[in-house]
Design a protein around this motif. Sequence first.
Motif, short mmCIF file in Angstrom:
data_model
loop_
_atom_site.label_atom_id
_atom_site.label_comp_id
_atom_site.label_asym_id
_atom_site.label_seq_id
_atom_site.Cartn_x
_atom_site.Cartn_y
_atom_site.Cartn_z
N ILE A 1 0.85 -1.19 0.00
CA ILE A 1 0.00 0.00 0.00
C ILE A 1 0.89 1.24 0.00
N GLU B 1 0.52 5.34 0.46
CA GLU B 1 -0.43 6.35 0.92
C GLU B 1 0.24 7.71 0.97
N GLN C 1 -4.70 6.52 -1.45
CA GLN C 1 -4.10 5.20 -1.23
C GLN C 1 -4.09 4.42 -2.53
N ILE D 1 -3.61 0.60 -3.47
CA ILE D 1 -3.57 -0.71 -2.83
C ILE D 1 -3.25 -1.75 -3.90
#
Length: 445
Positions: A54, A56, A66, A68
Motif C-alpha cells: 500500500i 499512501e 491510497q 492498494i
Amino acid sequence: MTKKNNSFVSYVTIISIIFLIIFQIGCQESNNPVGVEDIVASKTETIIPLTGGIIEITTENVGIIQLIVPPMAVSDTERITIQVLNKYLSNPFSNNIIPTIRILPDGLRLDSLVTLKLVLNNPVSDTSKTILYYLMKPDLALPLKTRWVNKSEVIGEIYHFSDYGGAVPTEQEIQSQAGSLINQFSCDVWNWQSFSQFISAMLEYIELAQLLGYDDLAQQLINQLEQRIIDQVNSFLDQPIPEEPCGYYINTLLKYSEMVFTMVNNEALVERCQNRISEVLNRCYIRGEIEFDYDYSYSDANGTIHRSHSGFVPFYVNTLSEPHGQVNGNGTVEWTGEEHAGECVGTEVLTGNVTLTGELEIDNQGIAWLNVQITETYSGSVTVVCPGGSRVLPMNPPTTETNVRFLMEDGAYVINPPPTPMTGYFKWILHLQHLPGKAYCFEND
C-alpha cells in the motif's frame, strides 16, 4: 520428510504466473509532461509480487490517496510512485473536483486490478454523477469502475498506471465522451489491461446515460460494446498458442473469457473460449498425486486387528488466478483389514472417498511447502466367518480430517503415528507429475 538434491532458486514464479511473457505493444496514450514545480507531493515505495503493498499520501488539495496493490498484481519488483499535481491536466471535462494524480511507472500493466482509494477533503454533493477517470489523452477520458463509501470516500479500479482525475461531467460531455470512446478506442489483442479499462469505462458511461434517461443511447452503446468484445476476443483466439502458454498468454485468455461469459450472448464464442481454456490449463497447472500408505495394528486380550490403506489421489495447484496456490483434488483409497477374535476371522473391505484442499506456501526463506487438508470418508463391510457360520456387517467409520505439510519436492513424504493404542504408521508420499516452467524453478546443486 525426504529432500532431493535440488535447491530452490525461486518458487515465487509458480504462484505469480510462471515464465511470464512480456508484450510491449499497447494502446497509445498522450504523454503529458509536467515540471517539478507542478508536483505538490510525491511518494515512492518498492512493491514486490509476493506481498503487494500500500502506498499512501496526504495532500491539502485532495485528501488521503491510497494505492492498494494486491499480491501478484505486479509480475516483477517495481518502484511505484504517486505524484499529486497542483493543476488539472488538459481533459474533456469542465467541472473537475480534484487535480491530476499521476501513478508511475507510466503505462505499467498489471496482472490483476489495483485499487485507487481517495478520502476527499471536500465531499461531493452527488456521488451518482461524479466519476474518477483515466486520462487517455486531452480529449478522451475513461471513467473508472468506482464504489462510493460515502460522499468523501471513493474506491476505483485501475489496470495500468497513468494519469487520473475526478470530475462531474455534464450531460453533453457524457454523450460526447461515450460516443468518442466507442468509436475511437482501439487496442492490441495482447493488451487485456487497456481493453478491460475500456470495458469498465463504457459500462460507467452506459450507467450515466441510463441515469439521465437516455435509454436509446444506453442500448446503442450496449450493442456496440458487445460487438467490440466479440471482435477483440475472436482476434485474440485467432493468434497461435505460444510454445510456453503458462504466463501472460493464459492470464490474457482468462481475462477475455470472463468478459465473454459475463457480457456476451454468443454461444459459439463461449464454446471457443471454454475449449481454449481446457487446452491451455492442462499445460499450466501444477499437477501431481498423493500416495496413501497406511499400515497399523491393534491387539488386546479379545483379539487382533491389522489394517492397511493404499491408493493415489490426484490434485492440481492453481498457479494462474486468484486465489493463487490453491490446492484441489479428489479420488479414492482402498482399505483392507483382517480381524481375529477367538475362532472368528473378519475380512474388511472399504473404499474411501478422499478430498484434498489447501495451499502452496512460500516461507520467508523462499522455500515452497504444500499444505494439504485430507478429508477421508470410508464405507464398506466386514465379512465375519466363525465355525458356526458367517455374516456380512456394514462398516461406516466417521469422516476424518488430517493436515499434512509437504516440502514441495517430488518424493517428499510425511509419516504420522496412528492414534494410541494402535501401532504402525500413516504415510503420505508426494508425487509431482507436471511443473510448468520447471527449469525456471529449480537448479541442481
